[in-house]
Design a protein around this motif. Sequence first.
Motif, PDB file in Angstrom:
ATOM      1  N   GLY A  42       0.808  -1.398   0.462  1.00 20.86           N
ATOM      2  CA  GLY A  42       0.248  -0.061   0.152  1.00 20.86           C
ATOM      3  C   GLY A  42       0.852   1.113  -0.157  1.00 20.86           C
ATOM      4  O   GLY A  42       0.728   1.783   0.416  1.00 20.86           O
ATOM      5  N   LYS A  43       2.151   0.743  -0.063  1.00 19.57           N
ATOM      6  CA  LYS A  43       3.109   2.630  -0.328  1.00 19.57           C
ATOM      7  C   LYS A  43       4.412   2.183  -1.746  1.00 19.57           C
ATOM      8  O   LYS A  43       4.062   1.308  -2.023  1.00 19.57           O
ATOM      9  N   GLU A  44       4.589   3.572  -1.592  1.00 19.95           N
ATOM     10  CA  GLU A  44       5.773   3.625  -2.781  1.00 19.95           C
ATOM     11  C   GLU A  44       6.459   3.581  -2.438  1.00 19.95           C
ATOM     12  O   GLU A  44       7.041   3.294  -1.293  1.00 19.95           O
ATOM     13  N   ARG A  45       7.119   2.728  -3.418  1.00 12.52           N
ATOM     14  CA  ARG A  45       8.708   2.211  -3.145  1.00 12.52           C
ATOM     15  C   ARG A  45       9.773   3.710  -3.156  1.00 12.52           C
ATOM     16  O   ARG A  45       9.826   5.375  -3.654  1.00 12.52           O
ATOM     17  N   GLU A  46      10.469   3.428  -2.405  1.00 10.96           N
ATOM     18  CA  GLU A  46      10.895   4.536  -1.216  1.00 10.96           C
ATOM     19  C   GLU A  46      12.745   4.017  -1.582  1.00 10.96           C
ATOM     20  O   GLU A  46      12.921   3.170  -1.111  1.00 10.96           O
ATOM     21  N   PHE A  47      13.201   4.852  -1.082  1.00 12.25           N
ATOM     22  CA  PHE A  47      15.137   4.677  -1.753  1.00 12.25           C
ATOM     23  C   PHE A  47      15.727   4.256   0.146  1.00 12.25           C
ATOM     24  O   PHE A  47      14.986   4.460   0.916  1.00 12.25           O
ATOM     25  N   ALA A 105      22.110   8.833  -6.386  1.00 14.79           N
ATOM     26  CA  ALA A 105      21.043   9.437  -6.387  1.00 14.79           C
ATOM     27  C   ALA A 105      19.821   8.004  -5.664  1.00 14.79           C
ATOM     28  O   ALA A 105      19.867   7.357  -5.134  1.00 14.79           O
ATOM     29  N   THR A 106      18.172   8.846  -5.026  1.00 14.22           N
ATOM     30  CA  THR A 106      17.613   8.784  -3.872  1.00 14.22           C
ATOM     31  C   THR A 106      16.400   8.480  -5.349  1.00 14.22           C
ATOM     32  O   THR A 106      15.282   7.708  -4.451  1.00 14.22           O
ATOM     33  N   MET A 107      16.384   9.080  -6.220  1.00 11.17           N
ATOM     34  CA  MET A 107      14.434   9.374  -7.148  1.00 11.17           C
ATOM     35  C   MET A 107      14.957   7.572  -7.206  1.00 11.17           C
ATOM     36  O   MET A 107      15.811   7.566  -8.819  1.00 11.17           O
TER      37      MET A 107
END
Length: 124
Positions: A42-47, A105-107
């Motif tokens: 339920g969450k976005e992919r994160e760095f 990069a974090t994006m």
Amino acid sequence: QVQLVESGGGLVQVGGSLRLSCASSGRTASVYAMGWFRQAPGKEREFVAAISWSGGSTYYADSVKGRFTISRDNAKNTVYLQMNSLKPEDTAVYYCAARTLDLLATMRSAYDYWGQGTQVTVSS
């Protein structure tokens, strides 16, 4: 093309440790900086973390700083994520990613290749 395959995920208790591996194959000479991301339900992919080609530069998300360590062995075309002091909120599918630039990069959009992911579940 570059193929990335993650391994090492599993079920661990709170406070435990796991080491994830990401093996690359194919045109590995074209990739430089590597990263780890995670996606909880339920969450976005994160760095999570990133490392330069030489391993001399690393960067971490605040949520894992001091607990996770990213490293690499270029002779084995493998990147690792050592995860210690695991918490329930670390539960997620963990993805390895590679860039064709040697810049941290974090994006997500900065990465050119992705693995299929490995599940990490931290039980309380």
